[in-house]
Write a protein that holds these residues in place. Sequence first.
Motif, PDB file in Angstrom:
ATOM      1  N   SER A   1      -7.489   1.272   1.603  1.00  0.00           N
ATOM      2  CA  SER A   1      -7.625   1.767   2.970  1.00  0.00           C
ATOM      3  C   SER A   1      -9.095   1.928   3.322  1.00  0.00           C
TER       4      SER A   1
ATOM      5  N   LEU B   1       0.806  -1.220   0.000  1.00  0.00           N
ATOM      6  CA  LEU B   1       0.000   0.000   0.000  1.00  0.00           C
ATOM      7  C   LEU B   1       0.839   1.270   0.000  1.00  0.00           C
ATOM      8  N   LEU B   2       2.146   1.144   0.233  1.00  0.00           N
ATOM      9  CA  LEU B   2       3.030   2.301   0.254  1.00  0.00           C
ATOM     10  C   LEU B   2       4.181   2.100  -0.715  1.00  0.00           C
ATOM     11  N   GLU B   3       4.767   3.213  -1.129  1.00  0.00           N
ATOM     12  CA  GLU B   3       5.942   3.152  -1.996  1.00  0.00           C
ATOM     13  C   GLU B   3       7.154   2.729  -1.183  1.00  0.00           C
TER      14      GLU B   3
ATOM     15  N   TYR C   1      -3.731   2.976  -2.555  1.00  0.00           N
ATOM     16  CA  TYR C   1      -3.817   3.182  -1.101  1.00  0.00           C
ATOM     17  C   TYR C   1      -5.195   3.631  -0.646  1.00  0.00           C
TER      18      TYR C   1
ATOM     19  N   ASP D   1       9.650   4.348  -0.145  1.00  0.00           N
ATOM     20  CA  ASP D   1      10.071   5.252   0.914  1.00  0.00           C
ATOM     21  C   ASP D   1       9.213   5.125   2.175  1.00  0.00           C
ATOM     22  N   GLY D   2       8.148   4.323   2.109  1.00  0.00           N
ATOM     23  CA  GLY D   2       7.325   4.069   3.269  1.00  0.00           C
ATOM     24  C   GLY D   2       6.323   5.155   3.589  1.00  0.00           C
ATOM     25  N   VAL D   3       6.283   6.206   2.800  1.00  0.00           N
ATOM     26  CA  VAL D   3       5.384   7.322   3.087  1.00  0.00           C
ATOM     27  C   VAL D   3       4.468   7.619   1.906  1.00  0.00           C
ATOM     28  N   THR D   4       5.030   7.715   0.717  1.00  0.00           N
ATOM     29  CA  THR D   4       4.249   8.116  -0.455  1.00  0.00           C
ATOM     30  C   THR D   4       3.133   7.118  -0.746  1.00  0.00           C
ATOM     31  N   HIS D   5       1.950   7.589  -0.959  1.00  0.00           N
ATOM     32  CA  HIS D   5       0.814   6.717  -1.237  1.00  0.00           C
ATOM     33  C   HIS D   5       0.905   6.143  -2.643  1.00  0.00           C
ATOM     34  N   THR D   6       0.581   4.884  -2.770  1.00  0.00           N
ATOM     35  CA  THR D   6       0.452   4.295  -4.089  1.00  0.00           C
ATOM     36  C   THR D   6      -0.934   4.611  -4.628  1.00  0.00           C
TER      37      THR D   6
ATOM     38  N   THR E   1      -4.511  11.148   9.558  1.00  0.00           N
ATOM     39  CA  THR E   1      -4.633  11.920   8.317  1.00  0.00           C
ATOM     40  C   THR E   1      -5.056  13.354   8.618  1.00  0.00           C
TER      41      THR E   1
END
Length: 431
Positions: free
Chosen positions: A19, A3-5, A15, A7-12, A227
């Motif tokens: 979610s 569900l994440l790129e 997502y 880098d662990g932050v950017t939304h695919t 969020t």
Amino acid sequence: MGLLEADGVTHTSRYDGLSGATNGVYQAGAVVNTILTVVILDRFGRKIGFYWNGLLGLFGGALACGSMNIPEFIVARAFLGASAWGFLVATPILSSELAPPGSRGFFVGMNGFCIAFSYAVAGYIGRGFFTADKPEATWRGPLGIYLIVPIGLMAIAFFSPESPRWLLMKGRIDEARRITYDLHRVGENLDFAMEEFTEMSKQAEIDLTLESSWSTAVLVINNYGPTFYGSLGYGPIQQIDFQIGWLTVGFPFCFLGALLMDRVGRRPLMITGIAGCCACVIVLAAASANINTNPRALGALGVAALYCFIALYSIGVDVGGNVFYAEVFPNHIRSKGVALADMVLALSDLVYLQVSPTAQSEVGWKWFLLFILVSGLGSIVLYFALPETKGLPLEELGHLFGDPDAAFYTAGEGALNEPKDVHSAGLKEDM
């Protein structure tokens, strides 16, 4: 689960949809099981409803903890939602039918306290596992600990008495009398318990002649709180810490609400709670809309609004709603009435939770306008329509709504009043 790129932050691109699905399917399971739980509560007993929902929770929890991909996890969420909302139907019903009139608000209101306290504990556990060395432990660990909960609830049910009102509806009169005398005696004095049982028996006699067929957004903040904090300018760790603080605020205010429910009454607490929530969301929307003008001050204002929101919601809805839903329906359709109330809530939450990630991304603070409208209109309706139920036996509440099919004692006289044209259902010989 992809569900994440990297880098662990950017939304695919997946997502937001997935979610929303993991939260939406939770509510879908809730809608289905509220109906199944009612069937079990009415046919097999209030305690059996606890065992049913406990087994659903164990299965869903084990599947969620052991999931190897997102489809498995989504299926597990459906069972977890079914279990949680099934308990949300069963617990206030059993509590209200066991509690004496003068303390019913406290005992039923404690269901709201336990819910809020559990949310806070879940937040602490999640925060504790957030820095685990192994990435899988950050989510499998909390989900594994959850399995303790359904086991504990089934154990509580095992040691709890059955509802005497349900036993009367099933003709198990001696059991109902014994439980009522045990729970409602005042020291060694059985006078109050005897009056309660007589009134309950007469109401059961009436109820057996009657037809019993089927004729909010706090979860958005709970599930997507980080969020919202992100939209106020806070980083990942601050988002989680603020969310834990938000969850912590809930349970002491639920306990306060339970203490006040039998003193202040249901009506003022529920109206104040909903109207106050509306005011808090207005402040949050204004802070979010203008965050770029003064990020530090408006970010703090938005956080304060969210914290005030959960305090007011805890008193007015988590406690007040649980108490009121369990009181206002007649004995023979109480389980159906509570289930319908919870079903409407689950359906609305399903919509909110499914679309919230996309709505927050696309329209930002304007998403809050929906909740302002709902809570604003709700507080107005409650002001004109909500009766006070404080201190009344369950059998007497029907008179607040003009129900002729109710047995009750005339104050100060001890005389049982009966509606006309009611036929005996087999309990008169026990009166």
